[in-house]
Design a protein around this motif. Structure first.
Motif, PDB file in Angstrom:
ATOM      1  N   ALA A 279     -87.028  -3.723 -58.003  1.00  0.00           N
ATOM      2  CA  ALA A 279     -85.599  -3.405 -58.041  1.00  0.00           C
ATOM      3  C   ALA A 279     -85.222  -2.741 -56.722  1.00  0.00           C
ATOM      4  N   SER A 280     -84.066  -3.102 -56.173  1.00  0.00           N
ATOM      5  CA  SER A 280     -83.592  -2.455 -54.956  1.00  0.00           C
ATOM      6  C   SER A 280     -83.283  -0.986 -55.261  1.00  0.00           C
ATOM      7  N   TYR A 281     -83.167  -0.193 -54.209  1.00  0.00           N
ATOM      8  CA  TYR A 281     -82.882   1.226 -54.423  1.00  0.00           C
ATOM      9  C   TYR A 281     -81.504   1.424 -55.037  1.00  0.00           C
ATOM     10  N   GLU A 282     -80.579   0.497 -54.776  1.00  0.00           N
ATOM     11  CA  GLU A 282     -79.271   0.572 -55.427  1.00  0.00           C
ATOM     12  C   GLU A 282     -79.407   0.381 -56.928  1.00  0.00           C
ATOM     13  N   ALA A 283     -80.321  -0.514 -57.363  1.00  0.00           N
ATOM     14  CA  ALA A 283     -80.532  -0.729 -58.796  1.00  0.00           C
ATOM     15  C   ALA A 283     -81.310   0.421 -59.423  1.00  0.00           C
ATOM     16  N   ARG A 284     -82.190   1.053 -58.646  1.00  0.00           N
ATOM     17  CA  ARG A 284     -82.980   2.156 -59.185  1.00  0.00           C
ATOM     18  C   ARG A 284     -82.114   3.356 -59.550  1.00  0.00           C
TER      19      ARG A 284
ATOM     20  N   LYS B  45     -75.962  -3.800 -52.448  1.00  0.00           N
ATOM     21  CA  LYS B  45     -75.668  -3.958 -53.876  1.00  0.00           C
ATOM     22  C   LYS B  45     -76.965  -3.956 -54.687  1.00  0.00           C
ATOM     23  N   PRO B  46     -76.895  -3.613 -55.980  1.00  0.00           N
ATOM     24  CA  PRO B  46     -78.109  -3.608 -56.807  1.00  0.00           C
ATOM     25  C   PRO B  46     -78.674  -5.008 -56.998  1.00  0.00           C
ATOM     26  N   VAL B  47     -79.970  -5.164 -56.726  1.00  0.00           N
ATOM     27  CA  VAL B  47     -80.658  -6.448 -56.849  1.00  0.00           C
ATOM     28  C   VAL B  47     -81.934  -6.237 -57.650  1.00  0.00           C
ATOM     29  N   VAL B  48     -82.170  -7.108 -58.624  1.00  0.00           N
ATOM     30  CA  VAL B  48     -83.364  -7.035 -59.459  1.00  0.00           C
ATOM     31  C   VAL B  48     -84.072  -8.377 -59.397  1.00  0.00           C
ATOM     32  N   VAL B  49     -85.365  -8.364 -59.080  1.00  0.00           N
ATOM     33  CA  VAL B  49     -86.156  -9.589 -58.965  1.00  0.00           C
ATOM     34  C   VAL B  49     -87.216  -9.596 -60.059  1.00  0.00           C
TER      35      VAL B  49
END
Length: 486
Positions: free
Chosen positions: A46-51, A30-34
Motif C-alpha cells: 500500500a502506498s503511504y497515502e493509503a497507509r 493518491k492512495p494506491v493498493v496493489v
C-alpha cells in the motif's frame, strides 16, 4: 561485529505502489493498493497515502476496500517491478562485489568488501549518494540502514522509513535494542513472540534479563542461544552474494470455491504456463513439478513429481501438474491452486517428452493475447446465459486486469482502470506525460490489445560512472533525512 558501520541495508519504500505511481501520473499523491483484487485477495503493498487510512500489507483486500474505498486498486505488474529492481541492483553492484538481494526491493551490501567505505563518515556519504542515485535513475525512493551487522542494518533501514537514512554507531547496539519489541529480532515471528509474552518477555531488554539458560529452556538450544546473542546486538552473519532461488511458483486464490473438475484442471494448466513463463524469465529450468491445492475447509495438500531431467517446456510442466491433480480429491470445492517447479538448474534437457506442436502453438498464441488457451472473450456478456455471462466477466478480468498495460491503435498506450459487463475502461497516459483521459471500449475491440509496461523514463547518464562521478563532499544535502544514532 564490525568496528565500523560498513554493512548497508536498502529497502525501497512501498515498492510496488511507488512504481505504479511513478508509471501512472494520475495516481501520484493518491492512495494506491496493489494485490489480489478478489474478495479473498490480499494486499501486497500500500502506498503511504493509503497507509494513512490503516491499509497495510498482508491485510485482506476486502478490509482494505472498507478502510480506503476511494483508493486505486491494482493487480501487480511484476515485469515492471523486475525492470526497476534490476536498475537498483545494478547501482548496488557498483558499490561492492558482495550484494545479497533478499527480494526485488531489498538487499544487503558489504561496503568494506567494495572499498567504498571504511568508517562512519564514508558510510554515511555513500549511503546518501546511493539514495540520490536511486531517485535520479528510477524516480523512486529507498530507505538506507548502516551498521556493523546485517541485523542492525535492517533494523536501521526500518527505523529510517520512509525515504531516510540511519546509521547505528558500533557500541550503541545494546541501548538501542533494549526498549524494542522482541519482534524486531530475526527469527521471532508471531508464535515465538506469543510464547515469550506468556513467559513475561515482550522487549529485547527482557530477553537479556532472562539470560541464555532460560531462553534455551523455552525455545531450544539453537534458537534460544541465537536469540540471546542477538538481544545483545551480536550478529556475525556475512553478506552472501548470489543467493540462489530454490524454486519458482505461482498460485491463485479464487473469489468463489471451484467445484467443476474441468474448470479446476483448466486453472492448473493456466498456472503451469505462468510458472514456466516465470521460470524462463529467470533463465532457469527445473526437475520437480509441485501442485498445491487448498480445499474449502482450508486444508492444504501438496503433491510433487520428479522428472527425468530439468525442463522449461510448458507442455511437460502442464502435463505433470495435470497428473498430480488426478491424485487429489477436490470434492467440496477448491479455494486456492498453485503450481511450482523446484530442483532448478541453468540448463534444459531437450526432448524430455514428445511435444504436441499444435498445442504448444495454441498456448503461445493465448499467452500473447493475455488469456488462457481456449478462452473466448469475444461478444458481450449480455448475449450469454447467466452462468456463461459470469464466466465471460471472469475471463475479461483475467485478460484486462486493473492496472495492466494496453495499447490502442488510435489513442496509444494506457492502463486498465477496470473491466466488466463486456466493457474495459482505460486511462491513456505514460510515465512522463500529464494525467491522461479515460475512455471505455468493448472487451473485444479489435484496436485494443495488451502491452508491455513502459520503462520509468529517467536519464541515468550522470550516473554512468557512479560512485566516482559524484562529488566527494560530506556536506549535508538540502532536504536530507540523514541521521546517525545513538
Amino acid at each position: 561485529m564490525r568496528a565500523a558501520p560498513t554493512i548497508l541495508h536498502l529497502d525501497m519504500d512501498a515498492f510496488y505502489a511507488s512504481a505504479e505511481q511513478a508509471a501512472k501520473p494520475s495516481l501520484r499523491g493518491k492512495p494506491v493498493v496493489v494485490g489480489g483484487l478478489g474478495p479473498r485477495g490480499v494486499v501486497a503493498t500500500a502506498s503511504y497515502e493509503a497507509r494513512r487510512f490503516g491499509v497495510h500489507s498482508a491485510m485482506p483486500m476486502a478490509q482494505a476496500r472498507r478502510l480506503a474505498p476511494n483508493a486505486a486498486y491494482l493487480v501487480p505488474r511484476f515485469q515492471l517491478y523486475r525492470s526497476v529492481s534490476d536498475q537498483v541492483m545494478e547501482l548496488l553492484a557498483r558499490l561492492s562485489p558482495l550484494v545479497e538481494p533478499l527480494s526485488l526491493d531489498e538487499a544487503f551490501v558489504d561496503l568494506e568488501a567494495g572499498g567504498t567505505a571504511d568508517d562512519a563518515a564514508s558510510a554515511l556519504e555513500i549511503g546518501e549518494q546511493l539514495r540520490t542515485a536511486i531517485r535520479a535513475v528510477t524516480g523512486l525512493t529507498g530507505s538506507v540502514g548502516l551498521a556493523g551487522s546485517k541485523m542492525l542494518a535492517k533494523i536501521a533501514s526500518e527505523e529510517a522509513k520512509p525515504n531516510g537514512l540511519l546509521l547505528i554507531e558500533p557500541g550503541t547496539e545494546r541501548a538501542l535494542l533494549a526498549p524494542m519489541s522482541v519482534r524486531i529480532l530475526p527469527g521471532v515471528g508471531p508464535a515465538t513472540a506469543d510464547h515469550l509474552r506468556r513467559a513475561g518477555m515482550t522487549t529485547v531488554d527482557d530477553l537479556v534479563e532472562a539470560g541464555e539458560d532460560e531462553l534455551v529452556r523455552l525455545l531450544g538450544k539453537a534458537h534460544g542461544g541465537s536469540l540471546h546473542r542477538m538481544a545483545f546486538g551480536h550478529d556475525d552473519r556475512p553478506v552472501v552474494a548470489e543467493r540462489d532461488a530454490k524454486s519458482v511458483s505461482v498460485e491463485d486464490t479464487f473469489d468463489a470455491d471451484l467445484h467443476d473438475r474441468v474448470r479446476i484442471r483448466t486453472e492448473v494448466e493456466r498456472l503451469a504456463d505462468r510458472c514456466v513463463q516465470r521460470l524462463r524469465g529467470a533463465g532457469r529450468s527445473g526437475r520437480t513439478v509441485v501442485l498445491k491445492v487448498r480445499r474449502y475447509d482450508f486444508s492444504t495438500l501438496t503433491r510433487s513429481e520428479t522428472l527425468r531431467g530439468p525442463t522449461d517446456d510448458p507442455t511437460v510442466v502442464r502435463e505433470a501438474a495435470a497428473r498430480l491433480l488426478e491424485a487429489v480429491d477436490t470434492t467440496g470445492g477448491v479455494r486456492l491452486l498453485g503450481v511450482g517447479v523446484t530442483g532448478l538448474a541453468d540448463y534444459t534437457q531437450e526432448d524430455l517428452f514428445a511435444q504436441a506442436a499444435g498445442e504448444q502453438a495454441a498456448t503461445e498464441e493465448a499467452a500473447e493475447d493475455g488469456a488462457p488457451a481456449g478462452d473466448d472473450t469475444s461478444g458481450p456478456p449480455g448475449d450469454l446465459g447467466a452462468e456463461d455471462r459470469e464466466t465471460a466477466v471472469q475471463r475479461a478480468a483475467r485478460r484486462w486486469p486493473a492496472g495492466h498495460d494496453v495499447r490502442h491503435d488510435t489513442y496509444g498506450h494506457g492502463w486498465v482502470q477496470g473491466s466488466g459487463v463486456g466493457r474495459v475502461t482505460v486511462r491513456f497516459e505514460e510515465p512522463e506525460s500529464a494525467p491522461g483521459r479515460v475512455r471505455t471500449f468493448r472487451i473485444d475491440d479489435p484496436e485494443l490489445r495488451t502491452a508491455d509496461p513502459l520503462p520509468l523514463v529517467r536519464d541515468p547518464a550522470d550516473y554512468s560512472s557512479w560512485p566516482a562521478s559524484l562529488p566527494n563532499s560530506r556536506s549535508e544535502p538540502a532536504g536530507s533525512d540523514r541521521e546517525s544514532r545513538p
